[in-house]
Design an enzyme around this catalytic site. Sequence first.
Site, PDB file in Angstrom:
ATOM      1  CG  HIS A 108      -1.795   0.833   0.907  1.00 20.68           C
ATOM      2  ND1 HIS A 108      -3.447   1.280   0.748  1.00 20.68           N
ATOM      3  CD2 HIS A 108      -1.202   2.633   1.863  1.00 20.68           C
ATOM      4  CE1 HIS A 108      -3.724   2.361   1.443  1.00 20.68           C
ATOM      5  NE2 HIS A 108      -2.958   3.622   1.460  1.00 20.68           N
TER       6      HIS A 108
ATOM      7  CG  HIS B 208       0.035   6.115  -0.980  1.00 23.15           C
ATOM      8  ND1 HIS B 208      -0.583   7.524  -1.293  1.00 23.15           N
ATOM      9  CD2 HIS B 208       0.057   6.320   0.629  1.00 23.15           C
ATOM     10  CE1 HIS B 208      -1.737   6.707  -1.139  1.00 23.15           C
ATOM     11  NE2 HIS B 208      -1.694   6.057   0.826  1.00 23.15           N
TER      12      HIS B 208
END
Length: 348
Positions: free
Chosen positions: A138, A142
């Site tokens: 995850h 970003h």
Amino acid sequence: AYYMRKLAEQKHGLREEEVKQYFSLSKATCGMLDIYQEMLGLRIIQVSNPSVWHPDVAMYEVWEADEDAFVGHFYLDLHPRDGKYSHAAVWRIRPGYTRSDGTREFPVAAMVANFPKPTPTPTAPALLTHKNVITLMHELGHVFHNLCAHTKWSQFHGTRVERDFVEAPSQMLESWAWEPASLRRFAIHHETGEPIPKAMVTRLVAAKNEGAGLDNLCQVFLGIYDLAIHSTTDGAIGIAQTYIEMRNRIMMVGDGGVNAVRVATLGHLAGGYSSRLYGYLWAEVFSADMYASRFKSEGVDNPKTGREYRNEILRPGGSRDAMESLVRFLGRQPNNTAFLKSVGLLAG
């Protein structure tokens, strides 16, 4: 959490300590970077002897895979230490933009987390839970959102998109943590060198939606609560008491009589999400649609799909509406069918 762990053990034969043996931090990081660079058409090089703020920090250069063009660089600061930020997050140290003379200012991002360190005596690598693996994927999402954006203005670079879309690219990349072929690329037993057994991956996937109802109800509650406390005109609201009342009513789970102010642990409420915490669940609808409709159907390692994802979702950053980017990538308006399937509410 206790009962979910017991359920995983008793119903699916999953024991955290056994699963962790296949997820060393070093192999998982290298494996994920390999997946991302192949998907996005990048070349990632670790910098030797970098000038960094702590010896634990690693620095990487990112280049285009098929040309001698620099993209940016990023740092991975993955281990805990005294005084360090205790959550997992990514900061854009420097956004990319076009200078007045037409040259580029290249982006820099840093991922900060608190995964275990290797132990010197006896020697053992840092081992991750599968949940840690999902977190790593995850947050790296970003990182690459920041690196792959290419906008004229720094204000719209990378993750500077609508707050209720910012999590979607990272949430979509979590899906690779459930893909058997992807897992077997880096889930290697740290002692035997054997890849993770297919049966174990099958059990992980089978256990994925255990508790999904409560998990998603929790996100519904947090979003509604966040909106409630940010909708007052005079601030006359009991923050802690409202939290307890809404949690009991929406989640139907009490606190067991423990006198704790749980809301005080939710930094998102005052750390940028203010009234937009619903965005986590909202963005999951988009992430599930992108993954199922393009990657799952066309191949999770299809470079053409990966390049289109980079060009239509990551590259524009916030320079255009996220809905326009979604429609261009999906070829239609997004819907919630894939999301409902992903949490077990629709068959298929």
